[in-house]
Design a protein around this motif. Structure first.
Motif, short mmCIF file in Angstrom:
data_model
loop_
_atom_site.label_atom_id
_atom_site.label_comp_id
_atom_site.label_asym_id
_atom_site.label_seq_id
_atom_site.Cartn_x
_atom_site.Cartn_y
_atom_site.Cartn_z
N LEU A 72 -4.99 -27.95 19.48
CA LEU A 72 -3.59 -27.74 19.83
C LEU A 72 -3.04 -26.43 19.27
N SER A 73 -3.57 -25.98 18.14
CA SER A 73 -3.01 -24.79 17.48
C SER A 73 -3.62 -23.48 17.98
N GLY A 76 -3.74 -21.11 24.48
CA GLY A 76 -4.21 -21.83 25.66
C GLY A 76 -5.20 -21.03 26.48
N CYS A 103 -6.01 -32.99 24.62
CA CYS A 103 -5.42 -31.88 23.85
C CYS A 103 -5.57 -30.56 24.58
N ARG A 107 -2.34 -28.33 25.59
CA ARG A 107 -2.26 -26.95 25.11
C ARG A 107 -2.21 -25.95 26.27
N ASP A 111 1.00 -23.63 27.39
CA ASP A 111 0.85 -22.18 27.41
C ASP A 111 1.24 -21.62 28.78
N LEU A 156 1.45 -26.56 18.71
CA LEU A 156 1.47 -25.78 19.95
C LEU A 156 2.14 -24.43 19.72
N GLY A 159 -0.21 -21.86 18.30
CA GLY A 159 -1.04 -21.23 19.33
C GLY A 159 -0.31 -20.10 20.01
#
Length: 171
Positions: A72-73, A76, A103, A107, A111, A156, A159
């Motif tokens: 998730l981090s 994307g 996930c 993500r 994004d 998120l 990311g």
């Protein structure tokens, strides 16, 4: 894996439930054993011999969530612009019905939606994926749904921030 009455399980399509019974039914005169799984108001009969194939599984362990948090981090991965191709790609990413795939879908859609308008399928796919993840997150991590949702959003955002740093021109 063998389940017992009272075990909590995750069905790949319907979410978290409990094995309430193990029942034998005749199908074309041949006896078959089934796990009877209660998920909210829904009752499912899952063939015992197919349960191993992934139609039901135990909830994700607390210790395995660090891998999910990492997914998730991260920034994307691109999704196709064409709606039909995007739907096929999202389905492919989630087809194993694991939380890893869920996930990736969350993500990647988050994004994409920063710079594109969502269509109805994008919105439905994202909502269902988030519900599935947050339901299991709350159970496995023993946190309130709202806290899991806040943590998911923070991951998120990491990311997004990481992607912004990568795109910034170097001085």
């Amino acid at each position: 894996m063998t389940y017992q009455v009272g075990d909590t399980v995750v069905h790949g399509m319907y979410g978290i439930g409990k094995v309430i019974e193990i029942e034998e039914k005749l199908l074309a005169g041949v006896p078959h054993r089934y796990y009877v799984v209660q998920i909210d108001l829904l009752k499912l009969w899952v063939p015992v011999d197919e349960a191993e194939g992934g139609s039901i599984r135990p909830p994700t362990l607390k210790s395995d969530f660090s891998r999910l948090f990492e997914i998730l981090s991260l920034p994307g991965e691109p999704l196709p612009d064409h709606p039909y191709q995007r739907r096929l790609e999202l389905r492919k990413r989630a087809e194993k019905r694991t939380l890893d795939g869920v996930c990736h879908v969350i993500r990647d859609l988050h994004d994409r939606l920063r710079s594109h308008t969502a269509n109805q399928n994008d919105n439905i796919t994202l909502k269902l994926a988030e519900e599935r993840l947050l339901e299991e997150w709350s159970l496995s991590m023993e946190v309130a749904h709202a806290d899991a949702q806040l943590n998911m959003q923070a991951l998120l955002n990491q990311g997004i921030e990481a992607e912004s740093i990568q795109e910034a021109p170097s001085l």
